[in-house]
Design a protein around this motif. Sequence first.
Motif, short mmCIF file in Angstrom:
data_model
loop_
_atom_site.label_atom_id
_atom_site.label_comp_id
_atom_site.label_asym_id
_atom_site.label_seq_id
_atom_site.Cartn_x
_atom_site.Cartn_y
_atom_site.Cartn_z
N TYR A 1 23.24 58.09 -35.91
CA TYR A 1 23.55 57.67 -37.26
C TYR A 1 22.51 57.52 -38.17
CZ TYR A 1 27.82 56.54 -34.59
OH TYR A 1 29.10 56.65 -33.83
N SER A 2 21.42 56.78 -37.48
CA SER A 2 20.25 56.49 -38.27
C SER A 2 19.33 57.86 -38.64
CB SER A 2 19.50 55.60 -37.46
OG SER A 2 20.02 54.53 -37.19
N GLY A 3 19.66 59.07 -38.03
CA GLY A 3 18.96 60.22 -38.92
C GLY A 3 18.45 61.16 -37.53
N ALA A 4 18.66 60.75 -36.42
CA ALA A 4 18.16 61.69 -35.24
C ALA A 4 19.05 62.77 -35.11
CB ALA A 4 18.04 60.65 -33.90
N ASN A 5 18.45 64.14 -35.13
CA ASN A 5 19.06 65.19 -34.95
C ASN A 5 19.30 65.79 -33.47
OD1 ASN A 5 17.25 65.84 -37.78
ND2 ASN A 5 19.56 66.18 -38.01
N ALA A 6 18.42 65.00 -32.53
CA ALA A 6 18.54 65.32 -31.32
C ALA A 6 17.88 64.19 -30.49
CB ALA A 6 17.69 66.58 -31.08
N LEU A 7 18.33 64.03 -29.44
CA LEU A 7 18.16 63.07 -28.55
C LEU A 7 17.11 63.66 -27.21
CD1 LEU A 7 21.10 60.78 -28.71
CD2 LEU A 7 18.57 60.46 -29.75
N VAL A 8 16.13 63.43 -26.86
CA VAL A 8 15.17 63.60 -25.63
C VAL A 8 15.33 62.56 -24.47
CG1 VAL A 8 13.26 64.85 -24.74
CG2 VAL A 8 13.76 65.01 -27.20
N LEU A 9 16.19 63.33 -23.45
CA LEU A 9 16.11 62.06 -22.23
C LEU A 9 15.46 62.51 -21.10
CD1 LEU A 9 20.05 61.60 -22.63
CD2 LEU A 9 18.24 60.52 -24.16
N PHE A 10 14.63 61.83 -20.69
CA PHE A 10 13.95 60.46 -21.08
C PHE A 10 12.57 60.73 -21.21
CE2 PHE A 10 18.09 58.88 -19.25
CZ PHE A 10 18.64 58.48 -20.59
N ASN A 11 11.75 60.00 -22.05
CA ASN A 11 10.34 59.86 -21.97
C ASN A 11 9.96 59.15 -20.50
OD1 ASN A 11 10.41 57.03 -22.27
ND2 ASN A 11 9.78 57.28 -24.35
N ARG A 12 8.72 59.82 -20.22
CA ARG A 12 8.08 59.20 -18.68
C ARG A 12 7.17 58.12 -19.07
NH1 ARG A 12 6.22 63.08 -13.90
NH2 ARG A 12 8.53 63.73 -14.20
N PRO A 13 7.27 56.84 -19.07
CA PRO A 13 6.54 55.74 -19.39
C PRO A 13 5.18 55.70 -18.28
CG PRO A 13 8.23 54.83 -18.38
CD PRO A 13 8.51 56.19 -18.48
N TYR A 14 4.22 55.14 -18.69
CA TYR A 14 2.98 55.19 -17.91
C TYR A 14 3.56 54.26 -16.95
CZ TYR A 14 -1.03 52.47 -16.13
OH TYR A 14 -1.76 51.50 -15.26
N GLU A 15 3.24 54.48 -15.56
CA GLU A 15 3.33 53.59 -14.28
C GLU A 15 2.20 53.01 -13.86
OE1 GLU A 15 6.21 56.00 -12.30
OE2 GLU A 15 7.91 55.09 -13.19
N PRO A 16 2.19 51.80 -13.66
CA PRO A 16 0.78 51.02 -12.96
C PRO A 16 1.10 51.25 -11.36
CG PRO A 16 2.33 49.45 -13.70
CD PRO A 16 2.98 50.57 -14.42
N ASP A 17 -0.13 51.36 -10.82
CA ASP A 17 -0.24 51.09 -9.34
C ASP A 17 -1.53 49.97 -9.03
OD1 ASP A 17 0.19 51.37 -6.70
OD2 ASP A 17 -0.11 53.41 -6.60
N ILE A 18 -1.65 49.75 -7.85
CA ILE A 18 -2.86 48.85 -7.40
C ILE A 18 -3.53 49.39 -6.23
CG2 ILE A 18 -3.27 46.47 -6.58
CD1 ILE A 18 -0.83 45.63 -7.69
N ASP A 19 -4.73 49.52 -6.52
CA ASP A 19 -5.72 49.84 -5.73
C ASP A 19 -6.13 48.63 -4.98
OD1 ASP A 19 -8.13 50.54 -4.33
OD2 ASP A 19 -9.06 51.70 -5.80
N ILE A 20 -5.53 48.77 -3.59
CA ILE A 20 -5.66 47.46 -2.72
C ILE A 20 -7.08 47.17 -2.25
CG2 ILE A 20 -3.39 47.30 -2.38
CD1 ILE A 20 -3.97 48.39 0.37
N GLU A 21 -8.02 48.21 -2.27
CA GLU A 21 -9.09 48.04 -1.72
C GLU A 21 -10.14 47.62 -2.58
OE1 GLU A 21 -9.86 48.24 1.37
OE2 GLU A 21 -7.60 48.84 1.82
#
Length: 331
Positions: free
Chosen positions: A190-210
Amino acid sequence: MKKEVDLSCTYMGLQLKSPIIVGSCGLTNSLEKIQQMEECGAGAVVLKSIFEEQIIVETSHAYKELDDSYMHSGALDYIKNYTEIASYEKYTNLISQLKKSTHIPIIGSINCISDGDWINFAQRLQDAGADALELNISLLPADDDKTSKEYEEKYIHIIRHVKENISIPLAVKISPYFSSLVKVLQTFTYSGANALVLFNRPYEPDIDIENMKVTSAGIHKEGKGFHSVLRWISIMNDHVDADLSATSGIVSGKDVVKQLLAGADTVQIVSVLYNKGIGHIKTVREELTDWMQRHQYQKIADFKGKMSYKNVQDPNAYLRVQFMKYFAGIE
């Protein structure tokens, strides 16, 4: 003898020779690579995203304009370095060059977190010849001072502000992190998007345990997120007056078929091209063609949405009933 099939389709009113779009990534920042993508059968290309922070830094050098409520402490240093190798002038020049040397739709891409003055740059992408704009809005709802409604309103303001500044079609790429996804996506259209792209892939963190460091979990893992996208494409097919583009986890022609059956108008592939090369677009296209021939479909419209939530005999297959059956061991 197998009959030839027609893979052409429309997306946001644009004519595509196939529903296979190369999504925004490092590969779509090169004239030569994009020409190769066209030769291999891509229907369109989404250029590598330019970031809101980069636009502001380059155009005004006023770092105070950046919305620090959404930005981590190291962002400015990164943006300063990034702009040295990826200026927005190069970005608009690339669009102009592509429009002279290719014949597929070129979709500009902006990654943003606010609705500030950077939006004027959307007009420059249009003027450079972009056929459409994909807006990747990346707001992680991690602020306990903000309600879900405030986050949703932020998206709406961005969409409306951009739409006021361009006349080309606008696609909005978002995450599924909303409390009422169906209603929110309807509001975005309704706000103006002509298309929706599902879904973006966000940055995901990990932990280097060493070494005791926060690292990246990596972004080029094939297959990740596919089934979540499949579910929501099938549900949204009957709930929004906008085109749907499926992205995340699409690696084969079979995956393309599934998303089209669920109701997607187009699909976007990225990770598999890093792993198997740009030529893999041909393989995906051939697998889609072979499936259509075997099932005697002549064009995409003959089967698109045939297995969406509204069209399957048991729509609960997309919902909780199947979850209960699987985990309860019910046959």
